[in-house]
Scaffold this motif. Structure first.
Motif, PDB file in Angstrom:
ATOM      1  N   PHE A   1       4.776   0.785   5.189  1.00 47.40           N
ATOM      2  CA  PHE A   1       3.606   0.192   4.547  1.00 47.40           C
ATOM      3  C   PHE A   1       3.758  -1.314   4.378  1.00 47.40           C
ATOM      4  CE2 PHE A   1       1.318  -1.134   0.695  1.00 47.40           C
ATOM      5  CZ  PHE A   1       0.025  -0.825   1.086  1.00 47.40           C
ATOM      6  N   PHE A   2       4.882  -1.749   3.783  1.00 49.96           N
ATOM      7  CA  PHE A   2       5.036  -3.173   3.500  1.00 49.96           C
ATOM      8  C   PHE A   2       5.248  -3.994   4.769  1.00 49.96           C
ATOM      9  CE2 PHE A   2       5.912  -1.468  -0.727  1.00 49.96           C
ATOM     10  CZ  PHE A   2       5.119  -2.305  -1.498  1.00 49.96           C
ATOM     11  N   MET A   3       5.998  -3.448   5.733  1.00 48.95           N
ATOM     12  CA  MET A   3       6.172  -4.164   6.992  1.00 48.95           C
ATOM     13  C   MET A   3       4.880  -4.174   7.802  1.00 48.95           C
ATOM     14  SD  MET A   3       9.274  -5.318   7.087  1.00 48.95           S
ATOM     15  CE  MET A   3       9.549  -5.687   8.813  1.00 48.95           C
ATOM     16  N   GLY A   4       4.055  -3.152   7.616  1.00 49.92           N
ATOM     17  CA  GLY A   4       2.796  -3.072   8.342  1.00 49.92           C
ATOM     18  C   GLY A   4       1.784  -4.126   7.947  1.00 49.92           C
ATOM     19  N   LEU A   5       2.047  -4.814   6.836  1.00 51.91           N
ATOM     20  CA  LEU A   5       1.148  -5.887   6.411  1.00 51.91           C
ATOM     21  C   LEU A   5       1.320  -7.151   7.251  1.00 51.91           C
ATOM     22  CD1 LEU A   5       1.623  -5.576   2.550  1.00 51.91           C
ATOM     23  CD2 LEU A   5      -0.312  -4.772   3.878  1.00 51.91           C
TER      24      LEU A   5
ATOM     25  N   ALA B   1       7.000   6.290   8.743  1.00 46.91           N
ATOM     26  CA  ALA B   1       6.857   4.839   8.891  1.00 46.91           C
ATOM     27  C   ALA B   1       5.696   4.471   9.802  1.00 46.91           C
ATOM     28  CB  ALA B   1       8.163   4.248   9.432  1.00 46.91           C
ATOM     29  N   ASN B   2       5.570   5.152  10.957  1.00 47.94           N
ATOM     30  CA  ASN B   2       4.518   4.706  11.882  1.00 47.94           C
ATOM     31  C   ASN B   2       3.130   5.007  11.352  1.00 47.94           C
ATOM     32  OD1 ASN B   2       3.663   7.341  12.894  1.00 47.94           O
ATOM     33  ND2 ASN B   2       5.491   7.363  14.181  1.00 47.94           N
ATOM     34  N   ASN B   3       2.972   6.088  10.574  1.00 45.82           N
ATOM     35  CA  ASN B   3       1.650   6.363  10.004  1.00 45.82           C
ATOM     36  C   ASN B   3       1.334   5.457   8.822  1.00 45.82           C
ATOM     37  OD1 ASN B   3       0.107   9.015  11.060  1.00 45.82           O
ATOM     38  ND2 ASN B   3       2.289   9.192  11.445  1.00 45.82           N
ATOM     39  N   ALA B   4       2.348   5.126   8.021  1.00 43.24           N
ATOM     40  CA  ALA B   4       2.117   4.187   6.931  1.00 43.24           C
ATOM     41  C   ALA B   4       1.773   2.810   7.474  1.00 43.24           C
ATOM     42  CB  ALA B   4       3.357   4.110   6.040  1.00 43.24           C
ATOM     43  N   THR B   5       2.416   2.422   8.573  1.00 43.36           N
ATOM     44  CA  THR B   5       2.131   1.128   9.187  1.00 43.36           C
ATOM     45  C   THR B   5       0.702   1.061   9.706  1.00 43.36           C
ATOM     46  OG1 THR B   5       4.444   0.848   9.827  1.00 43.36           O
ATOM     47  CG2 THR B   5       2.817  -0.466  11.023  1.00 43.36           C
ATOM     48  N   SER B   6       0.247   2.148  10.323  1.00 44.89           N
ATOM     49  CA  SER B   6      -1.121   2.152  10.858  1.00 44.89           C
ATOM     50  C   SER B   6      -2.142   2.039   9.741  1.00 44.89           C
ATOM     51  CB  SER B   6      -1.358   3.422  11.687  1.00 44.89           C
ATOM     52  OG  SER B   6      -1.260   4.579  10.889  1.00 44.89           O
ATOM     53  N   SER B   7      -1.876   2.679   8.603  1.00 43.65           N
ATOM     54  CA  SER B   7      -2.807   2.572   7.467  1.00 43.65           C
ATOM     55  C   SER B   7      -2.737   1.193   6.829  1.00 43.65           C
ATOM     56  CB  SER B   7      -2.480   3.644   6.419  1.00 43.65           C
ATOM     57  OG  SER B   7      -2.651   4.942   6.945  1.00 43.65           O
ATOM     58  N   ALA B   8      -1.521   0.662   6.669  1.00 43.86           N
ATOM     59  CA  ALA B   8      -1.364  -0.648   6.033  1.00 43.86           C
ATOM     60  C   ALA B   8      -2.031  -1.749   6.845  1.00 43.86           C
ATOM     61  CB  ALA B   8       0.121  -0.961   5.857  1.00 43.86           C
ATOM     62  N   GLY B   9      -2.080  -1.581   8.157  1.00 44.93           N
ATOM     63  CA  GLY B   9      -2.680  -2.605   8.997  1.00 44.93           C
ATOM     64  C   GLY B   9      -4.147  -2.864   8.708  1.00 44.93           C
ATOM     65  N   PHE B  10      -4.818  -1.902   8.066  1.00 47.58           N
ATOM     66  CA  PHE B  10      -6.227  -2.109   7.725  1.00 47.58           C
ATOM     67  C   PHE B  10      -6.404  -3.110   6.583  1.00 47.58           C
ATOM     68  CE2 PHE B  10      -6.578   1.793  10.114  1.00 47.58           C
ATOM     69  CZ  PHE B  10      -7.808   1.690  10.730  1.00 47.58           C
ATOM     70  N   ILE B  11      -5.334  -3.378   5.820  1.00 51.20           N
ATOM     71  CA  ILE B  11      -5.448  -4.335   4.700  1.00 51.20           C
ATOM     72  C   ILE B  11      -5.693  -5.748   5.220  1.00 51.20           C
ATOM     73  CG2 ILE B  11      -4.200  -5.383   2.761  1.00 51.20           C
ATOM     74  CD1 ILE B  11      -2.908  -2.687   2.254  1.00 51.20           C
ATOM     75  N   PRO B  12      -4.792  -6.320   6.046  1.00 51.42           N
ATOM     76  CA  PRO B  12      -5.119  -7.661   6.571  1.00 51.42           C
ATOM     77  C   PRO B  12      -6.339  -7.668   7.489  1.00 51.42           C
ATOM     78  CG  PRO B  12      -3.121  -6.795   7.595  1.00 51.42           C
ATOM     79  CD  PRO B  12      -3.458  -5.872   6.475  1.00 51.42           C
ATOM     80  N   LEU B  13      -6.653  -6.516   8.112  1.00 54.33           N
ATOM     81  CA  LEU B  13      -7.834  -6.472   8.985  1.00 54.33           C
ATOM     82  C   LEU B  13      -9.109  -6.618   8.171  1.00 54.33           C
ATOM     83  CD1 LEU B  13      -9.044  -5.936  11.831  1.00 54.33           C
ATOM     84  CD2 LEU B  13      -9.172  -3.525  11.185  1.00 54.33           C
ATOM     85  N   PHE B  14      -9.258  -5.816   7.119  1.00 55.99           N
ATOM     86  CA  PHE B  14     -10.474  -5.864   6.304  1.00 55.99           C
ATOM     87  C   PHE B  14     -10.521  -7.105   5.411  1.00 55.99           C
ATOM     88  CE2 PHE B  14     -11.171  -0.980   6.378  1.00 55.99           C
ATOM     89  CZ  PHE B  14     -11.889  -1.114   7.553  1.00 55.99           C
ATOM     90  N   ALA B  15      -9.387  -7.443   4.775  1.00 51.70           N
ATOM     91  CA  ALA B  15      -9.398  -8.514   3.773  1.00 51.70           C
ATOM     92  C   ALA B  15      -9.339  -9.902   4.382  1.00 51.70           C
ATOM     93  CB  ALA B  15      -8.224  -8.329   2.809  1.00 51.70           C
ATOM     94  N   LEU B  16      -8.690 -10.026   5.583  1.00 49.77           N
ATOM     95  CA  LEU B  16      -8.488 -11.351   6.149  1.00 49.77           C
ATOM     96  C   LEU B  16      -8.991 -11.497   7.574  1.00 49.77           C
ATOM     97  CD1 LEU B  16      -4.808 -11.768   4.919  1.00 49.77           C
ATOM     98  CD2 LEU B  16      -6.833 -12.762   3.863  1.00 49.77           C
TER      99      LEU B  16
END
Length: 508
Positions: free
Chosen positions: A260-264, A305-320
């Motif tokens: 999750f945190f690395m996926g950001l 890890a790979n599923n948490a990363t895929s979900s976390a990637g939506f944070i910078p996508l939507f917010a930034l």
């Protein structure tokens, strides 16, 4: 409370029949895409993007997002059963998943993969709901120098992953970086290391190398060993037992948090986080001697890890509006096509859309679990198919997978060459994981280093003047010193107890 009310409103929209259908279609296609080597989520989303023009924007993004995180799970199926990773992020899953299948425990391994994917996916979406603005802001602190330092730390971690000779790991890692540099230079815009051969101008494709090193190599090894089936033992219970769940729970949590945190971080893909989580769980486990031989934790950590990363990637996508992976870059294009500009204003102007998509991700993860757990028994039966039947099927799918990435027969030839190379590497105990990880990291390291030099005017001290970059470099140096000390101590102890032959065994 405002966040919760918006999320509940999003669930109200996501639970409509049309949106539920799109979520189901997305995760089913995604799972199928993940199982087939070569046809990854990026190409699938790109192919289906024009088709979604007939859908409402919310329905289209729900389906495309479902393909993305569905594919993250689907790649584990062939990784566990056939030692063929559907995605680069599934490579660490092969290390313990395939030995479990050979021991007749492919069913529990697939069950743990499904549960880990579900748990980490939900964790990632929870983080997306509650921490998106804060975490996206922190992710912006990671500029090119910090990203380069992360890659250095990852390489140091990689050197200790194989458990054998660090010299061999270093050589294979350098080979991976060298292979990644073939083709068009990112900084110069000129072709390099093509040796006058036009076919090398486009570089080597990751999927072709993966298919060669795993799929074709596995078939060659099976022929050499005169295999009759992938698994000679009984399949056993297709659902993981209480002991498997107990051992896997900490690995799921660790993999989910790391992912999750690395996926950001932009550019930090699921392939990188799955390697890091596997190595971390291996180092803290009391059963580290079983890793690589069939430890159930070795399946849970990278899958989480790979599923948490895929979900976390939506944070910078939507917010930034910053995509952290190629599939999310295609999703960003889809958002722009529909007139939806990602950024802070997206939450204010299109709040209903954002929260409906987020709610659909909760629903999609539940669908993945419900869909895949009953199919575990069916997938596990693949291990009982005679090798004489399975080998031609594997080769056919491998050739198709290698070709469809760029519609180029050269990629098929590359896969065959690396299949032969992989067979001899395995036969002589040379690790392939450092080569794969460094091939993935090579372009990221190059681009972040060039950007750092542009920022500093060529001053290397930029990596020491920025606190986060300096901390990461010091951590890498500390881990390298610790790894060298542990290797030396292990070699000395084995020499004292068992003689020179044991030291040769440790060196691979």
């Amino acid at each position: 409370m405002n966040t919760l009310s918006m999320l509940l409103e999003g669930f109200g929209h996501a639970l409509t029949p049309a949106n539920l259908l799109m979520a189901a279609v997305g995760v089913i296609i995604g799972t199928f895409v993940g199982v087939l080597p070569g046809l990854g989520p990026t190409s699938s989303i790109a192919i289906l993007l024009p088709v979604t023009a007939v859908l409402e924007p919310t329905q289209a993004i729900i389906m495309l997002a479902g393909i993305y995180y569905g594919a993250m799970y689907g790649g584990s199926t062939t990784a566990i059963l056939l030692n063929i990773p559907g995605e680069a992020s599934s490579v660490p899953t092969c290390l313990d998943g395939y030995p479990l299948a050979q021991q007749g425990r492919g069913g529990p391994a697939l069950g743990i993969a499904a549960i880990a994917s579900f748990a980490a996916g939900v964790l990632g979406v929870v983080g997306l709901v509650f921490f998106a603005p804060l975490l996206a802001d922190q992710a912006l602190r990671f500029g090119p120098p910090e990203l380069f330092s992360v890659m250095i730390l990852t390489l140091v971690v990689m050197m200790g992953m194989t458990g054998g000779s660090m010299a061999k790991s270093l050589i294979m890692g350098l080979a991976g970086i060298g292979l990644s540099l073939i083709g068009l230079g990112g900084g110069s815009g000129m072709y390099r290391y093509t040796f006058g051969w036009d076919r090398l101008q486009g570089g080597l494709d990751m999927v072709s190398i993966l298919i060669g090193l795993f799929s074709i190599t596995e078939v060659m090894r099976g022929i050499a060993e005169k295999k009759t089936a992938i698994s000679e033992g009984k399949i056993g219970n297709v659902y993981p037992g209480r002991e498997d769940l107990r051992r896997s729970a900490p690995a799921m949590a660790a993999g989910g948090i790391i992912g999750f945190f690395m996926g950001l971080l932009p550019g930090c893909s699921a392939a990188v986080t799955s390697f890091l989580s596997y190595d971390f769980v291996k180092k803290i486990s009391r059963r580290r001697h079983l890793f690589g031989k069939g430890a159930i934790e070795g399946v849970a950590a990278p899958e989480a890890a790979n599923n948490a990363t895929s979900s976390a990637g939506f944070i910078p996508l939507f917010a930034l509006g910053i995509p952290s992976s190629p599939p999310l870059a295609v999703l960003l294009a889809g958002l722009m096509i529909y007139g939806l500009t990602p950024g802070p204003m997206l939450f204010e102007q299109k709040g209903s859309f954002v929260w409906t998509v987020i709610a659909s991700m909760f629903i999609g993860n539940v669908m993945l679990l419900v869909l895949n757990l009953p199919l575990v028994g069916l997938w596990a039966r693949l291990t009982r198919v005679p090798f004489g039947i399975m080998a031609p099927v594997i080769l056919m799918l491998s050739m198709i997978g290698a070709y469809t990435v760029r519609n180029n027969m050269f990629d098929v030839q590359v896969a065959v060459v690396f299949g032969v190379i992989g067979y001899f590497l395995q036969k002589h105990h040379w690790p392939v994981m450092p080569l794969i990880l460094c091939f993935i990291l090579g372009p990221l390291m190059e681009s972040s280093f060039m950007q750092s030099m542009a920022m500093s005017g060529g001053d290397l001290m930029i990596f020491l003047r920025r606190p986060i970059a300096l901390t990461l470099i010091l951590a890498a140096a500390g881990m390298l010193a610790l790894s060298l000390y542990m290797v030396r101590r292990t070699r000395k102890r084995l020499h004292e107890e068992l003689g020179e032959s044991a030291v040769s065994l440790v060196n691979g």
